[in-house]
Write a protein that holds these residues in place. Structure first.
Motif, PDB file in Angstrom:
ATOM      1  N   SER A   1     -15.143 -96.679   1.394  1.00 52.16           N
ATOM      2  CA  SER A   1     -14.019 -95.869   1.884  1.00 52.16           C
ATOM      3  C   SER A   1     -13.415 -96.479   3.140  1.00 52.16           C
ATOM      4  CB  SER A   1     -14.477 -94.443   2.194  1.00 52.16           C
ATOM      5  OG  SER A   1     -14.787 -93.767   1.008  1.00 52.16           O
TER       6      SER A   1
ATOM      7  N   GLN B   1     -14.176 -97.200  -6.787  1.00 55.17           N
ATOM      8  CA  GLN B   1     -13.868 -95.862  -6.272  1.00 55.17           C
ATOM      9  C   GLN B   1     -13.628 -94.886  -7.414  1.00 55.17           C
ATOM     10  OE1 GLN B   1     -14.206 -95.188  -2.973  1.00 55.17           O
ATOM     11  NE2 GLN B   1     -14.092 -93.062  -3.635  1.00 55.17           N
ATOM     12  N   SER B   2     -13.010 -95.351  -8.494  1.00 53.86           N
ATOM     13  CA  SER B   2     -12.779 -94.451  -9.633  1.00 53.86           C
ATOM     14  C   SER B   2     -14.098 -94.057 -10.298  1.00 53.86           C
ATOM     15  CB  SER B   2     -11.821 -95.080 -10.648  1.00 53.86           C
ATOM     16  OG  SER B   2     -12.458 -96.077 -11.409  1.00 53.86           O
TER      17      SER B   2
ATOM     18  N   HIS C   1     -16.950 -93.754  -8.683  1.00 55.42           N
ATOM     19  CA  HIS C   1     -17.478 -92.762  -7.732  1.00 55.42           C
ATOM     20  C   HIS C   1     -16.815 -91.408  -7.974  1.00 55.42           C
ATOM     21  CE1 HIS C   1     -17.090 -90.448  -3.983  1.00 55.42           C
ATOM     22  NE2 HIS C   1     -18.299 -90.868  -3.704  1.00 55.42           N
ATOM     23  N   ASP C   2     -15.495 -91.409  -8.074  1.00 52.63           N
ATOM     24  CA  ASP C   2     -14.751 -90.166  -8.220  1.00 52.63           C
ATOM     25  C   ASP C   2     -15.104 -89.441  -9.512  1.00 52.63           C
ATOM     26  OD1 ASP C   2     -13.619 -90.868  -5.818  1.00 52.63           O
ATOM     27  OD2 ASP C   2     -11.625 -91.262  -6.626  1.00 52.63           O
ATOM     28  N   GLU C   3     -15.300 -90.199 -10.586  1.00 50.74           N
ATOM     29  CA  GLU C   3     -15.676 -89.575 -11.860  1.00 50.74           C
ATOM     30  C   GLU C   3     -17.003 -88.830 -11.721  1.00 50.74           C
ATOM     31  OE1 GLU C   3     -16.366 -90.823 -16.516  1.00 50.74           O
ATOM     32  OE2 GLU C   3     -16.852 -92.295 -14.968  1.00 50.74           O
TER      33      GLU C   3
ATOM     34  N   ALA D   1     -11.433 -86.615  -6.976  1.00 49.35           N
ATOM     35  CA  ALA D   1     -10.707 -87.875  -6.763  1.00 49.35           C
ATOM     36  C   ALA D   1     -10.442 -88.041  -5.280  1.00 49.35           C
ATOM     37  CB  ALA D   1      -9.393 -87.884  -7.538  1.00 49.35           C
ATOM     38  N   SER D   2     -10.718 -89.229  -4.788  1.00 53.04           N
ATOM     39  CA  SER D   2     -10.435 -89.546  -3.387  1.00 53.04           C
ATOM     40  C   SER D   2      -8.933 -89.547  -3.188  1.00 53.04           C
ATOM     41  CB  SER D   2     -11.004 -90.914  -3.039  1.00 53.04           C
ATOM     42  OG  SER D   2     -12.381 -90.943  -3.314  1.00 53.04           O
TER      43      SER D   2
ATOM     44  N   LEU E   1      -7.051 -92.886  -3.624  1.00 55.03           N
ATOM     45  CA  LEU E   1      -7.199 -93.695  -4.837  1.00 55.03           C
ATOM     46  C   LEU E   1      -5.852 -94.194  -5.349  1.00 55.03           C
ATOM     47  CD1 LEU E   1      -9.239 -94.763  -6.974  1.00 55.03           C
ATOM     48  CD2 LEU E   1      -8.685 -92.721  -8.314  1.00 55.03           C
TER      49      LEU E   1
ATOM     50  N   ASP F   1      -9.420 -86.076 -12.992  1.00 52.76           N
ATOM     51  CA  ASP F   1      -9.083 -86.141 -11.566  1.00 52.76           C
ATOM     52  C   ASP F   1      -8.467 -87.480 -11.176  1.00 52.76           C
ATOM     53  OD1 ASP F   1     -10.029 -83.494 -10.803  1.00 52.76           O
ATOM     54  OD2 ASP F   1     -12.034 -84.261 -11.182  1.00 52.76           O
ATOM     55  N   THR F   2      -9.035 -88.581 -11.672  1.00 53.55           N
ATOM     56  CA  THR F   2      -8.471 -89.892 -11.329  1.00 53.55           C
ATOM     57  C   THR F   2      -7.077 -90.042 -11.946  1.00 53.55           C
ATOM     58  OG1 THR F   2      -9.630 -90.966 -13.174  1.00 53.55           O
ATOM     59  CG2 THR F   2     -10.707 -91.019 -11.019  1.00 53.55           C
TER      60      THR F   2
ATOM     61  N   CYS G   1      -4.664 -87.929  -9.807  1.00 56.82           N
ATOM     62  CA  CYS G   1      -4.412 -88.556  -8.506  1.00 56.82           C
ATOM     63  C   CYS G   1      -3.471 -89.750  -8.664  1.00 56.82           C
ATOM     64  CB  CYS G   1      -5.731 -89.004  -7.882  1.00 56.82           C
ATOM     65  SG  CYS G   1      -5.549 -89.763  -6.255  1.00 56.82           S
TER      66      CYS G   1
END
Length: 198
Positions: free
Chosen positions: A79, A105-106, A108-110, A115-116, A119, A147-148, A151
């Motif tokens: 991050s 990062q995707s 991680h977000d999953e 979702a960050s 992203l 979510d990804t 975003c």
């Protein structure tokens, strides 16, 4: 009915613009509390020198648990590198790093079931820097979860780049015959990319 639909598009564009502005403002505001001075130099050096041999320090390093037990050992460093890249680096500073940051990062977000907020900014920088070079990896990551996907709908691309990406996807479709999973992702991705046309 068409007027209502056009009004909805305008409203969605306003919401996306506000979201982009608020996200960027938030990143700028946390910058001076998130990093110490020496850390910023170290991160800048990491970004400039990054190669695949440095991948382990940003990869998604998950403990295979969810909710309150979720741990990604590299989440904080990834991050910090991502936010620094967004705020301080040209798109072309290190395209390989952009691709790896976005993809990891995707993942991680999953698994974090969200979702960050940044992203979509990584994805936008990636596509702007590399065109269709990493389009398959981009689509796989952007479409990894609800979510990804949501975003990344805040990404802004000019029509010329959207057309280039569409051609890149069509070329991949042609050479992916027999791979049903890839063909599905690419066909969905072509529709997804074409939504960015103005």
């Amino acid at each position: 009915m068409i007027l209502i639909f056009e009004g909805m598009n305008d409203l969605l564009d306003e919401i996306k613009t506000k979201y982009r502005e608020d996200t960027f403002k938030m990143l700028k505001e946390i910058e001076f509390t998130y990093y110490n001075q020496s850390e910023m130099k170290t991160i800048n050096d990491f970004i400039v020198a990054y190669s695949s041999s440095n991948f382990t320090s940003i990869r998604f390093d998950w403990n295979n648990k969810h909710s309150k037990d979720f741990i990604d050992a590299n989440a904080e460093y990834r991050s910090k590198v991502s936010i620094y890249y967004i705020l301080h680096c040209d798109d072309n500073t290190n395209p390989l790093l952009l691709k790896d940051l976005f993809c990891e990062q995707s993942k991680h977000d999953e698994e974090a079931w969200g979702a960050s907020g940044f992203l979509f900014m990584l994805g936008e920088k990636l596509l702007s820097a590399t065109g269709s070079q990493y389009i398959y990896e981009f689509l796989e990551s952007a479409m990894r979860s609800f979510d990804t996907y949501g975003c990344c709908s805040s990404i802004r691309l000019d029509d010329k780049l959207v057309n280039e990406l569409g051609l890149g996807i069509e070329e991949l479709i042609e050479i992916s015959s027999g791979n049903r999973v890839a063909i599905k992702l690419l066909n969905d991705g072509l529709e997804y990319i074409n939504n960015f046309l103005s």
